[in-house]
Design a protein around this motif. Structure first.
Motif, PDB file in Angstrom:
ATOM      1  N   HIS A   1      -0.144  12.351 -34.661  1.00  0.00           N
ATOM      2  CA  HIS A   1      -0.966  11.359 -33.957  1.00  0.00           C
ATOM      3  C   HIS A   1      -2.449  11.618 -34.175  1.00  0.00           C
ATOM      4  O   HIS A   1      -3.244  10.691 -34.250  1.00  0.00           O
ATOM      5  CB  HIS A   1      -0.681  11.386 -32.454  1.00  0.00           C
ATOM      6  CG  HIS A   1       0.757  11.214 -32.146  1.00  0.00           C
ATOM      7  ND1 HIS A   1       1.442  12.050 -31.297  1.00  0.00           N
ATOM      8  CD2 HIS A   1       1.649  10.322 -32.612  1.00  0.00           C
ATOM      9  CE1 HIS A   1       2.701  11.663 -31.242  1.00  0.00           C
ATOM     10  NE2 HIS A   1       2.857  10.631 -32.034  1.00  0.00           N
ATOM     11  N   TYR A   2      -2.796  12.896 -34.234  1.00  0.00           N
ATOM     12  CA  TYR A   2      -4.208  13.226 -34.441  1.00  0.00           C
ATOM     13  C   TYR A   2      -4.639  12.753 -35.827  1.00  0.00           C
ATOM     14  O   TYR A   2      -5.722  12.212 -36.009  1.00  0.00           O
ATOM     15  CB  TYR A   2      -4.444  14.732 -34.312  1.00  0.00           C
ATOM     16  CG  TYR A   2      -4.116  15.273 -32.945  1.00  0.00           C
ATOM     17  CD1 TYR A   2      -4.537  14.597 -31.800  1.00  0.00           C
ATOM     18  CD2 TYR A   2      -3.390  16.440 -32.797  1.00  0.00           C
ATOM     19  CE1 TYR A   2      -4.229  15.078 -30.541  1.00  0.00           C
ATOM     20  CE2 TYR A   2      -3.080  16.931 -31.539  1.00  0.00           C
ATOM     21  CZ  TYR A   2      -3.494  16.246 -30.408  1.00  0.00           C
ATOM     22  OH  TYR A   2      -3.186  16.719 -29.175  1.00  0.00           O
ATOM     23  N   LYS A   3      -3.735  12.979 -36.799  1.00  0.00           N
ATOM     24  CA  LYS A   3      -4.074  12.559 -38.158  1.00  0.00           C
ATOM     25  C   LYS A   3      -4.165  11.043 -38.237  1.00  0.00           C
ATOM     26  O   LYS A   3      -5.053  10.494 -38.894  1.00  0.00           O
ATOM     27  CB  LYS A   3      -3.021  13.073 -39.152  1.00  0.00           C
ATOM     28  CG  LYS A   3      -3.002  14.597 -39.226  1.00  0.00           C
ATOM     29  CD  LYS A   3      -1.995  15.081 -40.257  1.00  0.00           C
ATOM     30  CE  LYS A   3      -1.532  16.490 -39.910  1.00  0.00           C
ATOM     31  NZ  LYS A   3      -0.470  16.969 -40.766  1.00  0.00           N
TER      32      LYS A   3
ATOM     33  N   THR B   1     -12.600  10.295 -43.799  1.00  0.00           N
ATOM     34  CA  THR B   1     -12.066  10.512 -45.137  1.00  0.00           C
ATOM     35  C   THR B   1     -11.092  11.688 -45.054  1.00  0.00           C
ATOM     36  O   THR B   1     -11.101  12.423 -44.068  1.00  0.00           O
ATOM     37  CB  THR B   1     -13.185  10.870 -46.121  1.00  0.00           C
ATOM     38  OG1 THR B   1     -13.778  12.088 -45.668  1.00  0.00           O
ATOM     39  CG2 THR B   1     -14.260   9.796 -46.146  1.00  0.00           C
ATOM     40  N   SER B   2     -10.281  11.890 -46.101  1.00  0.00           N
ATOM     41  CA  SER B   2      -9.289  12.957 -45.971  1.00  0.00           C
ATOM     42  C   SER B   2      -9.955  14.331 -45.906  1.00  0.00           C
ATOM     43  O   SER B   2      -9.433  15.242 -45.274  1.00  0.00           O
ATOM     44  CB  SER B   2      -8.225  12.883 -47.064  1.00  0.00           C
ATOM     45  OG  SER B   2      -8.792  12.615 -48.293  1.00  0.00           O
ATOM     46  N   ILE B   3     -11.123  14.464 -46.533  1.00  0.00           N
ATOM     47  CA  ILE B   3     -11.853  15.730 -46.431  1.00  0.00           C
ATOM     48  C   ILE B   3     -12.333  15.950 -44.986  1.00  0.00           C
ATOM     49  O   ILE B   3     -12.201  17.034 -44.425  1.00  0.00           O
ATOM     50  CB  ILE B   3     -13.086  15.712 -47.379  1.00  0.00           C
ATOM     51  CG1 ILE B   3     -12.642  15.660 -48.834  1.00  0.00           C
ATOM     52  CG2 ILE B   3     -13.991  16.914 -47.127  1.00  0.00           C
ATOM     53  CD1 ILE B   3     -12.013  16.934 -49.349  1.00  0.00           C
ATOM     54  N   GLN B   4     -12.845  14.871 -44.384  1.00  0.00           N
ATOM     55  CA  GLN B   4     -13.289  14.983 -42.990  1.00  0.00           C
ATOM     56  C   GLN B   4     -12.121  15.296 -42.063  1.00  0.00           C
ATOM     57  O   GLN B   4     -12.248  16.095 -41.142  1.00  0.00           O
ATOM     58  CB  GLN B   4     -13.973  13.681 -42.548  1.00  0.00           C
ATOM     59  CG  GLN B   4     -15.366  13.533 -43.117  1.00  0.00           C
ATOM     60  CD  GLN B   4     -15.887  12.110 -43.023  1.00  0.00           C
ATOM     61  OE1 GLN B   4     -15.125  11.157 -42.894  1.00  0.00           O
ATOM     62  NE2 GLN B   4     -17.201  11.967 -43.093  1.00  0.00           N
TER      63      GLN B   4
ATOM     64  N   PHE C   1     -11.410  19.029 -42.433  1.00  0.00           N
ATOM     65  CA  PHE C   1     -12.347  19.996 -41.852  1.00  0.00           C
ATOM     66  C   PHE C   1     -12.612  19.772 -40.364  1.00  0.00           C
ATOM     67  O   PHE C   1     -12.925  20.709 -39.647  1.00  0.00           O
ATOM     68  CB  PHE C   1     -13.666  19.983 -42.633  1.00  0.00           C
ATOM     69  CG  PHE C   1     -13.552  20.740 -43.924  1.00  0.00           C
ATOM     70  CD1 PHE C   1     -13.572  22.133 -43.930  1.00  0.00           C
ATOM     71  CD2 PHE C   1     -13.386  20.071 -45.125  1.00  0.00           C
ATOM     72  CE1 PHE C   1     -13.440  22.835 -45.116  1.00  0.00           C
ATOM     73  CE2 PHE C   1     -13.247  20.765 -46.317  1.00  0.00           C
ATOM     74  CZ  PHE C   1     -13.279  22.154 -46.316  1.00  0.00           C
ATOM     75  N   LYS C   2     -12.500  18.520 -39.915  1.00  0.00           N
ATOM     76  CA  LYS C   2     -12.810  18.269 -38.497  1.00  0.00           C
ATOM     77  C   LYS C   2     -11.586  18.289 -37.611  1.00  0.00           C
ATOM     78  O   LYS C   2     -11.695  18.453 -36.402  1.00  0.00           O
ATOM     79  CB  LYS C   2     -13.509  16.914 -38.351  1.00  0.00           C
ATOM     80  CG  LYS C   2     -14.907  16.947 -38.915  1.00  0.00           C
ATOM     81  CD  LYS C   2     -15.647  15.663 -38.660  1.00  0.00           C
ATOM     82  CE  LYS C   2     -16.912  15.672 -39.456  1.00  0.00           C
ATOM     83  NZ  LYS C   2     -18.101  15.394 -38.738  1.00  0.00           N
ATOM     84  N   VAL C   3     -10.430  18.027 -38.215  1.00  0.00           N
ATOM     85  CA  VAL C   3      -9.240  17.936 -37.373  1.00  0.00           C
ATOM     86  C   VAL C   3      -8.201  18.985 -37.743  1.00  0.00           C
ATOM     87  O   VAL C   3      -7.849  19.835 -36.941  1.00  0.00           O
ATOM     88  CB  VAL C   3      -8.621  16.521 -37.456  1.00  0.00           C
ATOM     89  CG1 VAL C   3      -7.367  16.431 -36.604  1.00  0.00           C
ATOM     90  CG2 VAL C   3      -9.634  15.474 -37.012  1.00  0.00           C
ATOM     91  N   GLU C   4      -7.746  18.944 -38.990  1.00  0.00           N
ATOM     92  CA  GLU C   4      -6.606  19.789 -39.338  1.00  0.00           C
ATOM     93  C   GLU C   4      -6.930  21.275 -39.293  1.00  0.00           C
ATOM     94  O   GLU C   4      -6.234  22.054 -38.640  1.00  0.00           O
ATOM     95  CB  GLU C   4      -6.083  19.394 -40.715  1.00  0.00           C
ATOM     96  CG  GLU C   4      -5.402  18.037 -40.703  1.00  0.00           C
ATOM     97  CD  GLU C   4      -4.993  17.594 -42.082  1.00  0.00           C
ATOM     98  OE1 GLU C   4      -3.802  17.359 -42.290  1.00  0.00           O
ATOM     99  OE2 GLU C   4      -5.883  17.486 -42.958  1.00  0.00           O
ATOM    100  N   LEU C   5      -7.988  21.688 -40.001  1.00  0.00           N
ATOM    101  CA  LEU C   5      -8.299  23.118 -40.030  1.00  0.00           C
ATOM    102  C   LEU C   5      -8.657  23.659 -38.637  1.00  0.00           C
ATOM    103  O   LEU C   5      -8.146  24.712 -38.250  1.00  0.00           O
ATOM    104  CB  LEU C   5      -9.398  23.429 -41.050  1.00  0.00           C
ATOM    105  CG  LEU C   5      -8.909  23.462 -42.507  1.00  0.00           C
ATOM    106  CD1 LEU C   5     -10.069  23.708 -43.464  1.00  0.00           C
ATOM    107  CD2 LEU C   5      -7.815  24.496 -42.727  1.00  0.00           C
ATOM    108  N   PRO C   6      -9.494  22.959 -37.865  1.00  0.00           N
ATOM    109  CA  PRO C   6      -9.758  23.487 -36.516  1.00  0.00           C
ATOM    110  C   PRO C   6      -8.491  23.638 -35.686  1.00  0.00           C
ATOM    111  O   PRO C   6      -8.337  24.620 -34.967  1.00  0.00           O
ATOM    112  CB  PRO C   6     -10.681  22.425 -35.888  1.00  0.00           C
ATOM    113  CG  PRO C   6     -11.331  21.764 -37.037  1.00  0.00           C
ATOM    114  CD  PRO C   6     -10.332  21.783 -38.154  1.00  0.00           C
ATOM    115  N   LEU C   7      -7.573  22.674 -35.821  1.00  0.00           N
ATOM    116  CA  LEU C   7      -6.353  22.762 -35.023  1.00  0.00           C
ATOM    117  C   LEU C   7      -5.398  23.821 -35.577  1.00  0.00           C
ATOM    118  O   LEU C   7      -4.562  24.348 -34.871  1.00  0.00           O
ATOM    119  CB  LEU C   7      -5.655  21.398 -34.948  1.00  0.00           C
ATOM    120  CG  LEU C   7      -6.421  20.309 -34.177  1.00  0.00           C
ATOM    121  CD1 LEU C   7      -5.621  19.020 -34.117  1.00  0.00           C
ATOM    122  CD2 LEU C   7      -6.742  20.777 -32.765  1.00  0.00           C
TER     123      LEU C   7
END
Lengths: 373, 214
Positions: free
Chosen positions: B110-112, B121-124, B127-133
């Motif tokens: 859901h976050y994605k 963008t997929s990079i954003q 770095f802003k969602v996937e890696l922090p989580l």
């Protein structure tokens, strides 16, 4: 504003969307509804190109969206999902500001916008701005979810069953808030739900879909009055139980709590009765409970004598209707005659109730939302 | 006991030196492991089919006994720190790789979807969602790796890399109990300490929003 022309989409062999065409006007609140698998969510997600159609084109403000970069397109369209999707690693403020930041707004402008938006849903910035989503209730989270979608002032907002996971009370409150926001900010909203009550409450126009096609696109009122198919009728359920309201009689809606008195009562007694019952006119009967006339407070003041029965001064000019006449006809007569009420009598000319505007409202409410009583 | 303390005092220089080398080996190996594993894990999260294969292969490497690997390294790279670091880094990769991969792929979809839907963008999104989580999971991987590598690094002495292994192996070959005890104890102690330190860092970098649970 948004125009679907001949859109089709298949996943594997199954056709999800079948040659769909419709148009949405600016500032309109559109609700997509239908049984699960009808294609409503797919339709919604095509607008921000989370799903691409196989055939056909979608135009927003005259521009074919397939020619627009998806990222640019999506930043101009607000998006709210059922699971809320607030990022748990970001504060309320950071969540709201995501899109403005992506659009490179100045920091001060972002903060100002956050404050302004939180104010709209009565969640003061000082109290909530720095909180994390997990520190909020479900309702508050989805409020923030809606604000995030509104943050960069997109003209269009897509909502995919946004209140599906909330408890009924919270859902009700949020429906009101979102509807009010939409009218205030003049947004075009496309809203997916499977809840007919929600659709009727929120929509300017309801699009009822089944098997990838539109069965009916109409205002809530029209859909209630003339559901285009059995599936829609079924979906409406009890809300159109009074669909055949022609059959209902005046008796079904009359108010049986009638203030009446007999013709031999004295003026003073009548005044007392009016005062006690807080009415400005009463129905006068003879001793057999048959209609004699009505008497209003003005009549009493002008012509009432201290002594003597009111039977002498009653006004016989009143509208009587038989209990079996159609409710619709009764309401029509009430409006035509511009009277406060009609008096309902039975075969023996006994007064059994009155029909006034309150009865009418009740009838309407019953038709819309089922039997309230 | 007093004999042991005298031994410690007499040999403190050598002991500290071994300890320093050991820690150095571990840090370099884990660092290289991170450099390789985190980017690969991230890329693999985009290619789930390839990921299963790669993770399988890395898993097999992991099962090769450390001693054998050191033997190979000796053949190819000779004696010293370099072959030791190469082998240790190889072992450091797997836990970090799997944790990075799983951490990212298990970020709630859901976050994605929300991130995509609002125009990242997929990079954003990365770095802003996937890696922090996924950060917490990645650090867990680093912690597991580090604790492993601290104990495995004792073997590195066999190919002349030095470290606490030196004390242990010398102790074994000269039947010097004190040396064995010091080497083993220190290895255990730094494993616990560094493990705790990484746990602390993990807690520190986890945003408050991910810690609060209702």
């Amino acid at each position: 504003m948004i125009k679907f022309s001949g859109i089709s989409k298949s996943f594997g062999k199954s056709k999800i969307i079948d040659n769909l065409s419709f148009e949405v006007k600016e500032g309109e609140f559109i609700v997509l509804i239908g049984p699960s698998g009808c294609g409503k969510t797919t339709t919604l997600k095509m607008i921000n190109r989370l799903i691409e159609p196989d055939n056909g084109s979608i135009n927003i403000e005259g521009v074919d969206i397939s020619s627009v970069d998806t990222v640019t397109l999506r930043r101009k369209i607000g998006y709210v999902i059922q699971q809320i999707g607030l990022f748990p690693n970001m504060t309320v403020e950071e969540n709201i500001c995501i899109v403005p930041k992506l659009l490179k707004w100045e920091k001060e402008k972002c903060i100002e916008r956050t404050k302004e938006l939180l104010e709209l849903v009565s969640m003061p910035y000082d109290q909530y701005g720095k909180k994390y989503p997990t520190e909020l209730s479900g309702g508050q989270q989805q409020r923030v979810g809606v604000l995030r979608a509104l943050a960069a002032q997109p003209p269009i907002v897509l909502m995919d069953e946004p209140f599906g996971a909330l408890d009924p009370l919270t859902r009700d409150a949020l429906q009101d808030e979102v509807k009010a926001l939409q009218q205030k900010l003049n947004k075009t909203i496309i809203f997916v739900t499977h809840d007919m009550d929600e659709a009727l409450k929120m929509a300017d126009t309801i699009i009822f879909m089944d098997k990838g096609k539109i069965l009916q696109m109409a205002s809530p009122e029209e859909m209630l009055r003339k559901p285009a198919s059995d599936i829609i009728r079924e979906f409406m359920g009890k809300r159109i139980a009074y669909g055949n309201s022609q059959d209902l009689s005046a008796e079904a809606f009359m108010n049986t709590n009638v203030v009446k008195t007999t013709e031999n009562k004295q003026t003073f007694e009548c005044l007392e009765l009016m005062k006690r019952k807080k009415v400005n006119s009463i129905i006068v009967t003879n001793n057999n409970n048959e209609f004699r006339g009505i008497i209003t407070i003005e009549d009493l003041k002008k012509r009432g004598k201290i002594e003597g029965p009111i039977g002498n001064i009653v006004n016989e000019d009143a509208e009587l209707i038989h209990k079996d006449i159609a409710a619709k006809e009764a309401f029509e007569r009430l409006i035509e005659t511009k009277r406060d009420y009609l008096i309902v009598v039975d075969d023996e000319k006994q007064i059994i109730g009155i029909i006034n505007k309150t009865s009418m409202v009740k009838a309407l409410a019953d038709a819309l939302w089922g039997d309230l009583a | 006991m007093s004999e042991f303390i005298t031994f410690l005092l007499d040999n403190q220089r050598m002991i500290f030196q071994s300890l320093a080398i050991h820690i150095h080996l571990v840090i370099v190996a884990v660092f290289i492991g991170c450099l390789i594993a985190i980017p690969i894990g991230t890329i693999l999260s985009r290619y789930q089919k390839t990921a299963k294969m790669v993770l399988g292969v890395v898993g097999i490497i992991q099962t090769i006994p450390g001693l054998v690997m050191l033997g190979f390294a000796l053949v190819f790279f000779g004696i010293g720190k370099l072959p030791a670091v190469i082998v240790l880094a190889l072992y450091a990769i797997l836990p970090i790789l799997t944790n990075t991969y799983i951490g990212i792929t298990e970020v709630d979809k859901h976050y994605k979807e929300a991130a995509r839907g609002i125009g990242m963008t997929s990079i954003q999104i990365l770095f802003k969602v996937e890696l922090p989580l996924a950060l917490s999971a990645i650090i867990s991987g680093i912690k597991i790796s580090t604790v492993y590598i601290i104990s495995w690094a004792t073997l590195a002495a066999l190919i002349g890399a030095g470290g606490l292994g030196d004390l242990i192996w010398t102790g074994l070959s000269t039947t010097n109990d004190h040396l064995i005890i010091v080497g083993a104890m220190l290895a255990a102690v730094i494993a616990v300490l560094i493990g705790a330190a990484i746990g602390y860092i993990q807690n520190l970098v986890t945003p408050r929003g991910l810690k609060v649970r209702r």
